[in-house]
Every structure is written in structure tokens, then in C-alpha cells.
Design a protein around this motif. Structure first.
Motif, PDB file in Angstrom:
ATOM      1  N   GLU A  86       1.915   3.695   5.669  1.00 54.28           N
ATOM      2  CA  GLU A  86       0.565   3.540   5.134  1.00 54.28           C
ATOM      3  C   GLU A  86       0.470   2.207   4.414  1.00 54.28           C
ATOM      4  OE1 GLU A  86      -2.749   5.855   2.411  1.00 54.28           O
ATOM      5  OE2 GLU A  86      -0.809   6.766   2.824  1.00 54.28           O
ATOM      6  N   THR A  88      -1.672  11.818  11.141  1.00 52.41           N
ATOM      7  CA  THR A  88      -1.866  10.378  11.013  1.00 52.41           C
ATOM      8  C   THR A  88      -0.520   9.730  10.747  1.00 52.41           C
ATOM      9  OG1 THR A  88      -4.106  10.650  10.151  1.00 52.41           O
ATOM     10  CG2 THR A  88      -3.035   8.530   9.780  1.00 52.41           C
ATOM     11  N   TRP A 134      -5.243   5.197  18.905  1.00 50.35           N
ATOM     12  CA  TRP A 134      -5.712   4.463  17.730  1.00 50.35           C
ATOM     13  C   TRP A 134      -7.208   4.750  17.527  1.00 50.35           C
ATOM     14  CZ3 TRP A 134      -2.948   1.795  14.219  1.00 50.35           C
ATOM     15  CH2 TRP A 134      -1.623   1.451  14.549  1.00 50.35           C
ATOM     16  N   GLN A 138      -6.311   3.847  12.353  1.00 50.47           N
ATOM     17  CA  GLN A 138      -5.414   4.990  12.213  1.00 50.47           C
ATOM     18  C   GLN A 138      -4.770   5.309  13.551  1.00 50.47           C
ATOM     19  OE1 GLN A 138      -8.004   8.067  10.572  1.00 50.47           O
ATOM     20  NE2 GLN A 138      -7.016   7.845   8.582  1.00 50.47           N
ATOM     21  N   HIS A 174      -1.679   4.174   8.978  1.00 54.35           N
ATOM     22  CA  HIS A 174      -3.004   3.800   8.483  1.00 54.35           C
ATOM     23  C   HIS A 174      -2.935   2.324   8.119  1.00 54.35           C
ATOM     24  CE1 HIS A 174      -6.332   4.237   5.206  1.00 54.35           C
ATOM     25  NE2 HIS A 174      -6.767   3.635   6.288  1.00 54.35           N
ATOM     26  N   CYS A 189       2.675   1.473  16.177  1.00 52.41           N
ATOM     27  CA  CYS A 189       2.787   2.837  15.668  1.00 52.41           C
ATOM     28  C   CYS A 189       4.056   3.467  16.249  1.00 52.41           C
ATOM     29  CB  CYS A 189       1.555   3.645  16.089  1.00 52.41           C
ATOM     30  SG  CYS A 189       1.607   5.397  15.639  1.00 52.41           S
ATOM     31  N   LYS A 222       2.184  10.549   5.205  1.00 54.92           N
ATOM     32  CA  LYS A 222       2.113   9.637   6.339  1.00 54.92           C
ATOM     33  C   LYS A 222       3.410   8.849   6.381  1.00 54.92           C
ATOM     34  CE  LYS A 222      -2.861   9.094   5.623  1.00 54.92           C
ATOM     35  NZ  LYS A 222      -2.900   9.843   4.389  1.00 54.92           N
ATOM     36  N   ASP A 244     -10.519  -0.186   8.937  1.00 53.08           N
ATOM     37  CA  ASP A 244      -9.401   0.765   8.965  1.00 53.08           C
ATOM     38  C   ASP A 244      -9.009   1.140  10.393  1.00 53.08           C
ATOM     39  OD1 ASP A 244      -9.441   0.778   6.259  1.00 53.08           O
ATOM     40  OD2 ASP A 244     -10.355   2.757   6.041  1.00 53.08           O
TER      41      ASP A 244
END
Length: 626
Positions: A523, A594, A551, A583, A597, A540, A520, A581
Motif C-alpha cells: 500500500e 486488494t 487493475w 487498485q 493500492h 502487482c 493489504k 488511485d
């Protein structure tokens, strides 16, 4: 950093104003966007920030230094060294003339081109009354530039006009109403174009010496103002002219010092069935082949609606039109030699053929492309074109890549395809919108040089690190300069994993057993603590503009708000249900990844605040709106 409650209305206004964009819709969209911060560009400018004007880029005949010249100065740099600088070249410009008349020694560079006879450069300097042209000699070991083999040029030409040397002959063009056309200078001999009161703009000259003394031909690509006043007809007509290198001009009675072999043909780019044509020729790039007839000509056009298109022509088709010997105007029947045929003594041609050639005969057949044009979206106002070809050493397959500059100063890297182009990347080279004056491609070192009025930027075309750190991201880039070598996206095209044609990520499944594990990009294991009732932005980074980003939180999918390089998610008022959480998932061609995270938890504080990341996003959004 905390915000007062009075800012809540402003935040809501920003949220409503920024529109939502589907990043998954990518017809004619660059897959990635590369700027000065992440592109590892080499940027060179003058030490004092001097504005030089429209710089023309020339690579010396030894393929070592790059020269950047304009009317007011000449600069150079060595791209092989780690930190090159743009150094001014001091030339004793036309010293004898300056010594004899020092008060009138204001020479400007009027022509700059590749060197000949082992010299790195050739240039001309012009005053109000004189033009002097010289070879530029680079002395060793002092490395001082000197002017040698100087001679007068009868007709001065602008630095950006096309020109070419063939042995000791200089062929050059002038795009004026009164003196426009193709010229040749050879020591004390010269040939001029026919006198015409028609505006022309010349774009490219090609020359081929052939195998015999009468085989040599020169081709000039240009546009000519349409003399028909019908408003339904295009303002410009694209043409190609052909002349013989052996042409010595006509007799004293007719066409003396003028071309006796010049033929012209109409160049077509468009869709005949739809009655759609592109007539204003902007730029021409050439892919030379070992066999001259297989040379490919790439031409950039625009039409009256300002749409751009690229048409591709084969040299064998151009030659076939010029040998057809069928003309638009009625003519008598000629025996050998035929009009436009190369002869050893053109002044001795018969008066009837000289008279016919004086009328500037045009071929009936038009020069047509080998396939349908590649038409681009209306917002892509391309100005310059370069073409490179790459052959995969493992498969033997070749791919053509176009480099096209935009009128805002950016450059597109485009994979050529017959159905539609695939825009691999958009390079943002300059800090602000600017005009690109010249592009130079070094197909050996795989470097592209781009100039504005103040800077020269070098792009490493085989920089593959921008495509990510896993095999599938590398393959989906579809960049012929790059492939996956089991550890990274690499410029070594002997590597086994690449699919330029389709960009299928499944290619990686049958590749090396030692492909690096999925990683990833971002993270976070430690939860971010967010005050109750506060606003918070999740950020992101957009790696591919051909992917769809979303998302995901507690089984629900949430849409993005698209900033320039990020996919944002706003939590309007933090509560217990917003914890957990998050992602950010990118989906492209059936491959999901992903990218981020992020874990959030609510604390008991009830202030309205934003994290530094949120503040940065907020400031960006404000700048976009305001």
C-alpha cells in the motif's frame, strides 16, 4: 532512469509480444509457485562444487542423518542442525582387498540402502570382478564410519535398483536383458531368477513377514518388454511378482537355486471403457498400514503419448489376485500344494509342479486400482513420486498429499482427491533446469529431501508463511499441513480454522473472534510522480495462480499483462486522466482482496522515463522474449 525516444518502438514491440493470460483458469495449475528466494529451502552442495552423479538419498536407521551416495562417493548431513553441510564420508573401502592388490582397488558404490542390526547404513562396492557388501558402523564417540560384517555378492546391482532386507536376507533386483530379475542372498545361500531373454525394469520391492514361518511374501513391481511385435500393443507391460520367503529353490534336477514359488500378475492402470491404458511404470510409493492388507500402493505411469497418471492399489486386492489360482496358460489340476503356495521344503516339490513353475505362470486376473486413475496434463512430465498422509488431530480426518518431481527439476505438492488433483504448490528448487535423481520423505519431521547431481535440497513441508497473512488466504491454500490459529497460518493442525476439502474462505467467518484484520500486501499513501507523456508500469505480485487479477482506476477495470510472478499494467503515455488511485484486486472463489493500492500524479516534465520498478519489469520482459 531515462530512455531515449528511439526506445519507444522497442517498448511497443514488447507490449504487443507479451500475451495476455487469464490467471483465473486454474485446471491443473499450481496455486502458488515457490522459488529459492521465498521458499526458505535448505540447499546443500559439496564444498568444491563437485558433480557427484545421480545421488540416492537414504535416511539412516536411527532417523538422524541423511546420506547421499553415488557410484563415486558417499556424503552425509544432519538435518537437525541449523546450518548443515554436505560432508564427504571417508570409508576404508574393502581394505583387505586393497592391501592385497593395491593397483586394482577401484571400487565403486553399487548399492546403498538403509542399515540393519542397529547400523545406520548398508552398502556394496564393485570392481570389474568383485562385489563386496558391508554394514556401515558409526563409531562413538569418534563418529568414524567403519565397514563391518562384509561378504561377497554374486551378482552386482546398480545403486538405484530396488532392494530390501528381511532379517539376514537381502532381496535385490537387476534390470538387464540377460540377468534381470529378483535375487536373494543369505550368507552362503542364494536364489536367482529364472533365465529369460526379456528386458525388465524394476521399480519397487515390498516385503511382509506375516505371522508365521510360511506367511512371508516379497512383491516386486516392474515392467517387462512386450514380446508381441504387433505395433498396436504397448512396448512395456507392467507386472507384479510374488515369491515366498520360505522358498529354498528346487531340486538338483529342476529349478535348483531358482524360485519355485514365483507367480506374476498384470498391473492395470487406465480406463477400460475408453480403452485407454498407461503401461510404463515409472515409480511406486507406499502408504503402509497397521494391517498389511490395508496398505495402499501409489503407482506413477506414463503411456505412449507421454501422458502421466497415478493409480492407487490396495494390498488386499493384490493378495486376492495371487490366491485366485487361475492362470493364463492351460495346466493340469494340482492338489495341495498349489502353484505358488509357500511350503517348508521347496526342493521336495513334485516334478510336475516344478515344471509348471519353471514356465513362469501368470494369473488370469489383472490387478486393478481401487478407483479411476488421476490423469495429468501433457506438459507435466513427472518422474518420481512420494506420498504422505496427515490426520487432523481435531477432526480425525485424514488427507493424502503427493509429491511429484518434474523433468525440469521442479516438484509439485498435490492434494489427492477422487475427482481431480489440487496442485497446492510448485517448488522451484534449483537455479536452472536439472534432473532430479532421488526424493526422500521424512513423514515424522515433515521434510522432503530432493537431490540432483550436485545438490541436496530440503523442503519444510509445514512452512505455512507462504500462504499470506490473513485467514482466508490460509484456508484457500487447502494445505493439510497448515491451518489458521487466530494470528497466522500455522503448522499446528489442532487449530480450528481449515477447510482442506473445499478451501471455502467462508470458514473464516465462523472461526475465532480474534482473527487478524485484513491487511493489504502493498500500500502506498504517497503519490508516485510520473512525468507527462512517459511510459509507466504498475506491478502487482501474483499470490495465487488460481485467482483472477485486474487493475481498477476511476471506476474502470483494466486487464493485466502476466509476467512470471506479477500482474503488470502499462500506462503508455502519462496524462492528467491517468492520475489517481489504482487498485490491483485478486478474485478467487468469490473472495476479493486488494493486493496493491497505488496513487499516481502527473508532473510537468515531458521526458520518457521509467521508474526502477518499471525498469526491472522491462528487463524481465526483454529476457522472456529474447
Amino acid at each position: 532512469m531515462a530512455f531515449r525516444e528511439t526506445n519507444t518502438l522497442l517498448l511497443a514491440l514488447i507490449w504487443m509480444t507479451v500475451f495476455r493470460v487469464s490467471l483465473g483458469s486454474h485446471h491443473f495449475t499450481p496455486r502458488i509457485k515457490v522459488n529459492r528466494e521465498n521458499g526458505a529451502f535448505l540447499t546443500l552442495s559439496t564444498s568444491n562444487g563437485q558433480v557427484i552423479g545421480n545421488l540416492t538419498l537414504i535416511q539412516d536407521s536411527h532417523r538422524v542423518n541423511i546420506y547421499a551416495g553415488g557410484p563415486q562417493g558417499l556424503f552425509m548431513f544432519d538435518p537437525r542442525i541449523k546450518h548443515p553441510t554436505l560432508k564427504e564420508v571417508k570409508l576404508p573401502i574393502f581394505e583387505p582387498e586393497c592391501l592385497n592388490n593395491p593397483t586394482n582397488c577401484e571400487y565403486e558404490i553399487s548399492m546403498l540402502k538403509e542399515g540393519r542390526n542397529g547400523n545406520p547404513l548398508f552398502l556394496c562396492g564393485t570392481t570389474e570382478h568383485h562385489t563386496i557388501c558391508c554394514d556401515v558402523h558409526l563409531g562413538l564417540p569418534t563418529s568414524e564410519h567403519k565397514l563391518v560384517n562384509c561378504s561377497s555378492l554374486r551378482h552386482p546391482t546398480h545403486i538405484n535398483e530396488p532392494s530390501v532386507h528381511v532379517d539376514d536376507s537381502l532381496y535385490y533386483t537387476i534390470s538387464d536383458l540377460d540377468t534381470g530379475g529378483l535375487y536373494r542372498e543369505t550368507r552362503d545361500k542364494y536364489i536367482w531368477p529364472p533365465a529369460r531373454q526379456i528386458e525388465q525394469k524394476h521399480v519397487k520391492i515390498l516385503a511382509n513377514k506375516g505371522n508365521g514361518s510360511l506367511d512371508g511374501k516379497v512383491y516386486s513391481f516392474y515392467i517387462e518388454q512386450n514380446q508381441n511385435q504387433n505395433s498396436d500393443l504397448p512396448h512395456w507391460i507392467p507386472r507384479v511378482s510374488q515369491i515366498c520367503m520360505a522358498d529354498l529353490g528346487g531340486s538338483k534336477a529342476m529349478l535348483q537355486f531358482r524360485w519355485t514359488s514365483m507367480l506374476t500378475a498384470r498391473l492395470f492402470c487406465g480406463d477400460e471403457k475408453k480403452r485407454l491404458s498407461y503401461t510404463e511404470l515409472l515409480d511406486v510409493a507406499v502408504l503402509e498400514a497397521t494391517e498389511w492388507e490395508n496398505t495402499m500402493i501409489y503407482a506413477l505411469f506414463k503411456n505412449t503419448y507421454n501422458l502421466r497418471a497415478v493409480c492407487v492399489y490396495k494390498m488386499s486386492d493384490i493378495i486376492r489376485v495371487f490366491t485366485s489360482n487361475k492362470f493364463t496358460a492351460e495346466k493340469e489340476t494340482f492338489s495341495s500344494p498349489l502353484p505358488g503356495e509357500c511350503v517348508p521344503n521347496s526342493p521336495s516339490l513334485s516334478s510336475n509342479i516344478l515344471k509348471f513353475m519353471e514356465s513362469l505362470p501368470e494369473l488370469k486376473k489383472w490387478i486393478k486400482p481401487v478407483r479411476d486413475p488421476v490423469v495429468f496434463e501433457s506438459n507435466y512430465h513427472y518422474t518420481h513420486l512420494q506420498v504422505d498422509t496427515l490426520v487432523n488431530r481435531k477432526s480425525g480426518h485424514s488427507h493424502h498429499v503427493l509429491f511429484m518431481s518434474l523433468d525440469n527439476g521442479n516438484v509439485h505438492k498435490i492434494l489427492e482427491q477422487e475427482n481431480e488433483p489440487f496442485i497446492i504448490a510448485e517448488y522451484k528448487l534449483f537455479k536452472s533446469r536439472t534432473h532430479i535423481s532421488s526424493m526422500l520423505l521424512d513423514s515424522v519431521t515433515k521434510k522432503l529431501f530432493v537431490s540432483s547431481s550436485t545438490e541436496v535440497v530440503q523442503i519444510d513441508l509445514s512452512n505455512c508463511s507462504m500462504y499470506g497473512k490473513d485467514c482466508k488466504s490460509c484456508v484457500m491454500a487447502r494445505d493439510p499441513y497448515c491451518s489458521w490459529d487466530s494470528e497466522e497460518c500455522s503448522a499446528d493442525n489442532r487449530s480450528l480454522i481449515q477447510d482442506v476439502t473445499h478451501g471455502s474462505h467462508t470458514t473464516c467467518d465462523n472461526g475465532f473472534p480474534r482473527t487478524s484484520p485484513f491487511r493489504k500486501e502493498v500500500e502506498t499513501d504517497v503519490p508516485e510522480s510520473v512525468p507527462q507523456y512517459s511510459k509507466y508500469y504498475l506491478k502487482c505480485p501474483v499470490e495465487s495462480y488460481h485467482a483472477s487479477y485486474s487493475w481498477h482506476h476511476q471506476g474502470s477495470r483494466k486487464d493485466c499483462v502476466s509476467a512470471e510472478h506479477d500482474c503488470l499494467l502499462l500506462i503508455d503515455s502519462m496524462s492528467e486522466k491517468d492520475g489517481g488511485d489504482y487498485q490491483c484486486i485478486a478474485s478467487e472463489n468469490g473472495y476479493q482482496k486488494t493486493v496493491v493500492h497505488q496513487k499516481l500524479q502527473m508532473n510537468g516534465a515531458s521526458e520518457t522515463r521509467a521508474t526502477p520498478v518499471a525498469l526491472a519489469c522491462l528487463l524481465f520482459l526483454i529476457s522472456v522474449i529474447c
